[in-house]
Write a protein that holds these residues in place. Structure first.
Motif, PDB file in Angstrom:
ATOM      1  N   ARG A  36       4.261   2.779 -19.423  1.00 61.12           N
ATOM      2  CA  ARG A  36       3.369   3.815 -18.914  1.00 61.12           C
ATOM      3  C   ARG A  36       2.980   4.823 -19.986  1.00 61.12           C
ATOM      4  N   LYS A  62       0.830  -1.200   0.000  1.00 65.75           N
ATOM      5  CA  LYS A  62       0.000   0.000   0.000  1.00 65.75           C
ATOM      6  C   LYS A  62       0.866   1.251   0.000  1.00 65.75           C
ATOM      7  N   TYR A 114       0.183   0.747  -4.462  1.00 63.30           N
ATOM      8  CA  TYR A 114      -0.669  -0.217  -5.164  1.00 63.30           C
ATOM      9  C   TYR A 114      -2.042  -0.341  -4.517  1.00 63.30           C
ATOM     10  N   VAL A 115      -3.063  -0.462  -5.358  1.00 58.93           N
ATOM     11  CA  VAL A 115      -4.452  -0.556  -4.902  1.00 58.93           C
ATOM     12  C   VAL A 115      -4.947  -2.004  -4.964  1.00 58.93           C
ATOM     13  N   ASP A 116      -4.755  -2.644  -6.123  1.00 61.25           N
ATOM     14  CA  ASP A 116      -5.199  -4.024  -6.314  1.00 61.25           C
ATOM     15  C   ASP A 116      -4.066  -4.789  -7.003  1.00 61.25           C
ATOM     16  N   PRO A 117      -2.973  -5.044  -6.263  1.00 63.48           N
ATOM     17  CA  PRO A 117      -1.768  -5.565  -6.904  1.00 63.48           C
ATOM     18  C   PRO A 117      -1.773  -7.062  -7.143  1.00 63.48           C
ATOM     19  N   ALA A 173       5.423  -6.008  -8.636  1.00 63.45           N
ATOM     20  CA  ALA A 173       3.960  -5.929  -8.592  1.00 63.45           C
ATOM     21  C   ALA A 173       3.445  -5.123  -9.772  1.00 63.45           C
ATOM     22  N   MET A 174       2.189  -5.357 -10.091  1.00 63.34           N
ATOM     23  CA  MET A 174       1.481  -4.567 -11.101  1.00 63.34           C
ATOM     24  C   MET A 174       0.015  -4.535 -10.697  1.00 63.34           C
ATOM     25  N   GLU A 175      -0.677  -3.529 -11.144  1.00 67.62           N
ATOM     26  CA  GLU A 175      -2.110  -3.498 -10.875  1.00 67.62           C
ATOM     27  C   GLU A 175      -2.797  -4.585 -11.701  1.00 67.62           C
ATOM     28  N   ARG A 176      -3.796  -5.181 -11.117  1.00 70.37           N
ATOM     29  CA  ARG A 176      -4.517  -6.261 -11.778  1.00 70.37           C
ATOM     30  C   ARG A 176      -5.004  -5.831 -13.169  1.00 70.37           C
ATOM     31  N   SER A 231      -3.012  -5.407 -15.814  1.00 59.67           N
ATOM     32  CA  SER A 231      -1.992  -4.708 -16.606  1.00 59.67           C
ATOM     33  C   SER A 231      -0.840  -5.614 -17.004  1.00 59.67           C
ATOM     34  N   ASP A 232      -1.028  -6.931 -16.902  1.00 58.84           N
ATOM     35  CA  ASP A 232       0.033  -7.878 -17.199  1.00 58.84           C
ATOM     36  C   ASP A 232       0.352  -7.909 -18.696  1.00 58.84           C
TER      37      ASP A 232
END
Length: 347
Positions: free
Chosen positions: A239, A52, A56-59, A164-167, A169-170
């Motif tokens: 990005r 956090k 990250y919000v939803d990693p 990590a990445m946000e869900r 965005s893989d």
């Protein structure tokens, strides 16, 4: 009564005090790699990281592990161990970013027969430098002193990186026919194919302290050029938008790695005349009598990372990457087919 002194751990060849001294020595280097999310320093039973606090919000977490291979042998034989840690970090974090992940933290495993504090510190300070360059915190590791397992002066290294990445965005995602392939220049052999490299050097009759036949000081120094870190550049491109996939050109070279990010039914058409083969690869090929196909599936041949990008974003992304100091090569496109289709020639 007389008391007979018993054996100590040090008598068995393991010096706990030396291990503690090393931890104290490397703490400043590790601290230099601190980033948002870092919660603890070295010395605990485990290392903590706050996702956090890292923003990250939803990693989704991504993990990678790797080593440096027999490039270590050259570092050990020449005594030049200062940059081998950069190689270790690069081999892990360059893989992570190919998934679309930002590397967050790194742990190392260093094993040796007899702990030499100065040598170990130089190695781990190199690891810290690699972490600092890629925005990755060095938050822990293990130093194992194992007498009888390693010859005098020998050591082994392994690295473990978590990103990590946000869900959602893989990568790879959205690769399509007509996408453009952008290659980023390598810094030499990087960290793959060194068993072959050492065999070629043996065939050449040259020592590590001989003048490099392809430039760059001694032969040993030239072959120890550290693996390039592509993390900050790749993340900036992701990005900016338009990146559909990335391939780290490691073991398997340009033949095996690009297809790993291309869907079934599509191929990478690579124009080998789009860039000049760096002198180190030309020397290796000539000395060993390598065929071009063998060269292409063994080494990176001058391209350390490949991006698959939307055609209408290729020019802008090339400019962005060049502005960050990259040598960018428009090296081909995605076409119908399978695997890699080569045009032109390197040799």
């Amino acid at each position: 009564m007389t008391t007979k002194n018993g054996l100590t751990y040090a008598d068995a060849g393991v010096d706990i005090d030396a291990g503690n001294a090393l931890v104290e020595r490397i703490k400043p280097a590790a601290k230099r790699t601190s980033r948002p999310g870092t919660m603890s320093g070295l010395g605990g039973f485990g290392a903590l990281f706050d996702l956090k606090a890292a923003g990250y919000v939803d990693p989704v977490l991504v993990a990678a592990t790797d080593g440096v291979g027999t490039k270590l042998r050259i570092a050990i034989d020449t005594g030049n161990v200062d940059t081998i840690g950069i190689d270790l970090v690069a081999m892990c974090v360059n893989d992570l970013v190919c998934q679309g992940a930002e590397p967050l933290f790194f742990l190392d495993y260093f094993a040796t027969g007899k702990l030499e504090i100065e040598q170990a510190a130089r190695i781990i300070e190199g690891i810290a430098e690699g972490c600092a360059q890629s925005g990755c915190a060095l938050i822990g590791g293990e130093t194992a002193e194992m007498p009888g397992m390693y010859h005098k002066g020998d050591f082994d290294l392994a690295g473990f990186a978590v990103g990590a990445m946000e869900r959602g965005s893989d990568l790879p995602k959205g690769v399509a026919e007509g996408d453009v392939l952008l290659g980023l220049g390598s810094n030499g052999v990087h960290s793959n194919g060194y068993s072959f490299v050492r065999k070629v050097v043996e065939l050449s009759g040259l020592g590590w302290d001989a003048a490099s036949p392809f430039g760059g000081g001694t032969l040993g120094q030239a072959l120890l050029a550290p693996t390039r870190l592509y993390v900050r550049q790749a993340l900036a491109a992701i990005r900016a938008g338009g990146v559909h996939g990335l391939a780290h050109i490691t073991g398997g070279g340009l033949t095996e790695n690009p297809p790993r990010v291309i869907p079934e039914g599509l191929a990478c058409e690579i124009d080998l005349s789009a860039w000049t083969l760096p002198p180190v690869f030309r020397w290796l090929a000539k000395t060993a009598g390598m065929s071009e196909p063998e060269l292409l599936k063994t080494f990176n041949c001058g391209i350390g990372m490949m991006l698959v990008v939307a055609a209408d974003r290729a020019e802008a992304l090339q400019a962005l990457l060049a502005g960050m100091g990259e040598t960018v090569v428009p090296m081909g496109r995605v076409v119908q087919g399978e695997g890699v289709q080569y045009k032109g020639a390197l040799l």
